[in-house]
Design a protein around this motif. Structure first.
Motif, PDB file in Angstrom:
ATOM      1  N   UNK A 235      -9.552  18.847  -2.491  1.00 42.80           N
ATOM      2  CA  UNK A 235      -8.280  18.978  -1.792  1.00 42.80           C
ATOM      3  C   UNK A 235      -8.074  18.045  -0.618  1.00 42.80           C
ATOM      4  N   UNK A 236      -8.905  17.009  -0.471  1.00 47.44           N
ATOM      5  CA  UNK A 236      -8.786  16.138   0.701  1.00 47.44           C
ATOM      6  C   UNK A 236      -7.677  15.104   0.558  1.00 47.44           C
ATOM      7  N   UNK A 237      -7.353  14.726  -0.665  1.00 47.19           N
ATOM      8  CA  UNK A 237      -6.353  13.686  -0.861  1.00 47.19           C
ATOM      9  C   UNK A 237      -5.630  13.857  -2.191  1.00 47.19           C
ATOM     10  N   UNK A 238      -4.500  13.183  -2.284  1.00 47.08           N
ATOM     11  CA  UNK A 238      -3.768  13.049  -3.543  1.00 47.08           C
ATOM     12  C   UNK A 238      -3.500  11.571  -3.767  1.00 47.08           C
ATOM     13  N   UNK A 246       9.762  -1.451 -14.046  1.00 42.74           N
ATOM     14  CA  UNK A 246       9.491  -1.989 -15.376  1.00 42.74           C
ATOM     15  C   UNK A 246       9.955  -3.410 -15.566  1.00 42.74           C
ATOM     16  N   UNK A 247      10.025  -4.184 -14.485  1.00 46.89           N
ATOM     17  CA  UNK A 247      10.548  -5.553 -14.551  1.00 46.89           C
ATOM     18  C   UNK A 247       9.453  -6.609 -14.596  1.00 46.89           C
ATOM     19  N   UNK A 248       8.211  -6.188 -14.865  1.00 50.86           N
ATOM     20  CA  UNK A 248       7.111  -7.145 -14.971  1.00 50.86           C
ATOM     21  C   UNK A 248       6.396  -7.407 -13.677  1.00 50.86           C
ATOM     22  N   UNK A 249       6.869  -6.796 -12.603  1.00 48.32           N
ATOM     23  CA  UNK A 249       6.226  -6.985 -11.304  1.00 48.32           C
ATOM     24  C   UNK A 249       5.060  -6.022 -11.140  1.00 48.32           C
ATOM     25  N   UNK A 250       4.127  -6.381 -10.263  1.00 47.05           N
ATOM     26  CA  UNK A 250       2.981  -5.510  -9.999  1.00 47.05           C
ATOM     27  C   UNK A 250       3.449  -4.251  -9.273  1.00 47.05           C
ATOM     28  N   UNK A 251       2.991  -3.112  -9.752  1.00 51.90           N
ATOM     29  CA  UNK A 251       3.344  -1.828  -9.160  1.00 51.90           C
ATOM     30  C   UNK A 251       2.154  -1.238  -8.412  1.00 51.90           C
ATOM     31  N   UNK A 252       2.311  -0.043  -7.870  1.00 47.93           N
ATOM     32  CA  UNK A 252       1.358   0.456  -6.882  1.00 47.93           C
ATOM     33  C   UNK A 252       0.942   1.897  -7.133  1.00 47.93           C
ATOM     34  N   UNK A 253      -0.125   2.296  -6.446  1.00 55.81           N
ATOM     35  CA  UNK A 253      -0.480   3.703  -6.275  1.00 55.81           C
ATOM     36  C   UNK A 253      -0.635   3.963  -4.778  1.00 55.81           C
ATOM     37  N   UNK A 254      -0.319   5.193  -4.374  1.00 53.97           N
ATOM     38  CA  UNK A 254      -0.362   5.565  -2.956  1.00 53.97           C
ATOM     39  C   UNK A 254      -1.316   6.729  -2.739  1.00 53.97           C
ATOM     40  N   UNK A 255      -2.066   6.667  -1.638  1.00 50.44           N
ATOM     41  CA  UNK A 255      -3.019   7.707  -1.256  1.00 50.44           C
ATOM     42  C   UNK A 255      -2.392   8.602  -0.196  1.00 50.44           C
ATOM     43  N   UNK A 256      -2.422   9.908  -0.432  1.00 51.96           N
ATOM     44  CA  UNK A 256      -1.857  10.890   0.488  1.00 51.96           C
ATOM     45  C   UNK A 256      -2.993  11.662   1.146  1.00 51.96           C
ATOM     46  N   UNK A 257      -3.041  11.651   2.467  1.00 50.32           N
ATOM     47  CA  UNK A 257      -4.056  12.395   3.229  1.00 50.32           C
ATOM     48  C   UNK A 257      -3.622  13.856   3.306  1.00 50.32           C
ATOM     49  N   UNK A 264       0.576  13.050   4.702  1.00 49.82           N
ATOM     50  CA  UNK A 264       1.230  11.751   4.811  1.00 49.82           C
ATOM     51  C   UNK A 264       0.516  10.689   3.981  1.00 49.82           C
ATOM     52  N   UNK A 265       1.294   9.663   3.527  1.00 50.74           N
ATOM     53  CA  UNK A 265       0.719   8.509   2.835  1.00 50.74           C
ATOM     54  C   UNK A 265      -0.028   7.649   3.839  1.00 50.74           C
ATOM     55  N   UNK A 266      -1.287   7.293   3.500  1.00 45.60           N
ATOM     56  CA  UNK A 266      -2.105   6.505   4.422  1.00 45.60           C
ATOM     57  C   UNK A 266      -2.533   5.163   3.834  1.00 45.60           C
ATOM     58  N   UNK A 267      -2.337   4.962   2.516  1.00 42.59           N
ATOM     59  CA  UNK A 267      -2.717   3.687   1.917  1.00 42.59           C
ATOM     60  C   UNK A 267      -1.959   3.504   0.609  1.00 42.59           C
ATOM     61  N   UNK A 312     -10.337   3.374  -9.543  1.00 43.98           N
ATOM     62  CA  UNK A 312     -10.214   3.140  -8.113  1.00 43.98           C
ATOM     63  C   UNK A 312     -11.223   3.988  -7.362  1.00 43.98           C
ATOM     64  N   UNK A 313     -11.717   3.450  -6.263  1.00 45.33           N
ATOM     65  CA  UNK A 313     -12.606   4.193  -5.382  1.00 45.33           C
ATOM     66  C   UNK A 313     -11.812   4.722  -4.206  1.00 45.33           C
ATOM     67  N   UNK A 314     -12.089   5.957  -3.804  1.00 40.95           N
ATOM     68  CA  UNK A 314     -11.463   6.543  -2.622  1.00 40.95           C
ATOM     69  C   UNK A 314     -12.559   6.737  -1.582  1.00 40.95           C
ATOM     70  N   UNK A 315     -12.449   5.992  -0.484  1.00 41.91           N
ATOM     71  CA  UNK A 315     -13.482   6.061   0.554  1.00 41.91           C
ATOM     72  C   UNK A 315     -12.831   5.826   1.910  1.00 41.91           C
ATOM     73  N   UNK A 316     -13.100   6.737   2.850  1.00 44.14           N
ATOM     74  CA  UNK A 316     -12.540   6.587   4.188  1.00 44.14           C
ATOM     75  C   UNK A 316     -11.026   6.549   4.182  1.00 44.14           C
ATOM     76  N   UNK A 317     -10.407   7.322   3.299  1.00 43.59           N
ATOM     77  CA  UNK A 317      -8.952   7.351   3.140  1.00 43.59           C
ATOM     78  C   UNK A 317      -8.379   5.953   2.871  1.00 43.59           C
TER      79      UNK A 317
END
Length: 388
Positions: A235-238, A246-257, A264-267, A312-317
């Motif tokens: 339960x420490x993060x999401x 969907x336009x061919x551009x690089x997309x993202x993932x977000x880390x929630x503390x 809140x999103x922290x990374x 992906x690795x999750x370390x130090x938020x």
């Protein structure tokens, strides 16, 4: 009428381990209504029934135990199937269904299937009403409550689970129809849930008290079009998959503390084109994310590429990419085996599930032959349990 015992009588006759035997089931919800033809999604006029595949992981070799007809859908995050912690019940939502007035066309679904996994073979126990176009579904760790995101309604449906029965309890207003509520996930302690809003780029926080679910006044800003969502077993993060446009551009993932309130999103980091399926490892060290990488685009597209899964690795938020591996085209769901040493990825176009080994340092490698399923694997899930 077309009959569906697609795995064959010999497979369906194999008994599942008793619930007390910790069967360690992997479930795949499979869509047979649509196919991908050179980057274009085509709806079939006379599709075979959608299915649910039940795969036993307890022996170390994934074994297909049963496949039954259950309405499913590739539309929506690949978390449209859930399983109770005791592995006795499964829930499957169907975001779309065939339009009887227009063959070859789809319309929003409005139901959730309840499957008895303790029966041999598993059987459809009930079909329950949801909101319009139900998508992501989750069950709390206590196995007493389920939540369903209704994508074409801007609501979350609440269901009670008790004595082997699932019953509608309430509906929570989240946003307008344009908010495209897509997935909802409980925190492990069961006190909160997070809801992705694909239409307006944010998360909502729900408070859960018993079977009472309330929307809090907290909107978390993510990347473009948050869709899939996973929460660490402790339960420490999401982590949220932002599928982009969907336009061919690089997309993202977000880390929630989740260690501080308000959450809140922290990374946020780039992972490539269209991250969709997302799953936390059982030890909470890693996150797997399926990346379409243009595998759903026409062959001549400058953005076409092979399907990928990234670890992906999750370390130090903070998030970092550890490794990646090739998977099938139009890859959807991701799920770890309970021991965390095997990763499964559902391939919609290839109608199978990739099996990958996960090394201690996070390197991915082939883990065995793909598992064939009766339809396009649209969603994968294992039972959600507490951190080990």
């Amino acid at each position: 009428m077309k009959h569906l015992l697609l795995a064959g009588a010999a497979v369906l006759a194999l008994a599942l381990p008793s619930p007390g035997a910790q069967a360690q089931l992997l479930l795949s919800a499979n869509d047979n209504k649509v196919v991908l033809e050179n980057g274009a999604v085509k709806t079939l006029r006379e599709p075979q029934p959608d299915t649910l595949s039940v795969i036993d992981l307890s022996t170390g070799t994934p074994t297909l135990r049963a496949e039954i007809a259950v309405p499913a859908s590739v539309v929506g995050p690949p978390t449209s199937v859930a399983i109770t912690p005791d592995e006795k019940l499964a829930l499957v939502t169907a975001n779309t269904r065939p339009n009887p007035a227009e063959p070859g066309k789809l319309m929003p679904g409005n139901s959730m299937a309840v499957i008895d996994l303790a029966a041999t073979p598993p059987r459809l126990l009930a079909t329950l009403p949801t909101g319009a176009a139900p998508a992501g579904v989750s069950i709390n760790r206590a196995g007493t409550l389920a939540l369903v995101a209704n994508r074409a309604e801007g609501t979350v449906s609440v269901f009670r689970i008790a004595h082997g029965q699932v019953t509608p309890a309430a509906k929570v207003d989240i946003g307008t129809v344009a908010s495209e509520v897509s997935h909802v996930e409980f925190t492990p302690d069961g006190r909160f849930a997070l809801v992705t809003r694909n239409g307006d780029h944010m998360l909502n926080v729900l408070q859960v008290e018993g079977d009472k679910v309330t929307k809090l006044n907290r909107e978390i800003t993510t990347g473009v079009r948050p869709y899939g969502l996973t929460i660490a077993p402790d339960g420490r993060w999401a982590v949220v998959a932002n599928i982009g446009r969907g336009t061919g551009d690089a997309d993202t993932v977000s880390l929630v503390d989740l260690t501080k309130e308000p959450f809140r999103v922290v990374d946020t980091i780039s992972v490539g084109q269209t991250p969709e399926g997302i799953a936390a490892s059982p030890d909470g060290r890693h996150v797997a994310v399926t990346v379409m990488n243009g595998s759903n685009k026409p062959a001549h597209s400058p953005f076409a590429g092979p399907g990928l899964v990234k670890l992906l690795k999750v370390e130090g938020m903070r998030l970092s990419v550890v490794s990646e591996a090739r998977v099938g085209n139009w890859a959807q769901g991701a799920a770890f085996a309970p021991d965390g040493r095997t990763l499964f990825v559902g391939n919609m176009t290839d109608r199978d599930i990739s099996v990958l080994k996960v090394a201690e340092d996070g390197r991915l490698s082939e883990g065995g032959p793909r598992i064939k399923v009766a339809g396009g694997s649209a969603a994968l899930r294992v039972a959600q349990r507490a951190a080990r």
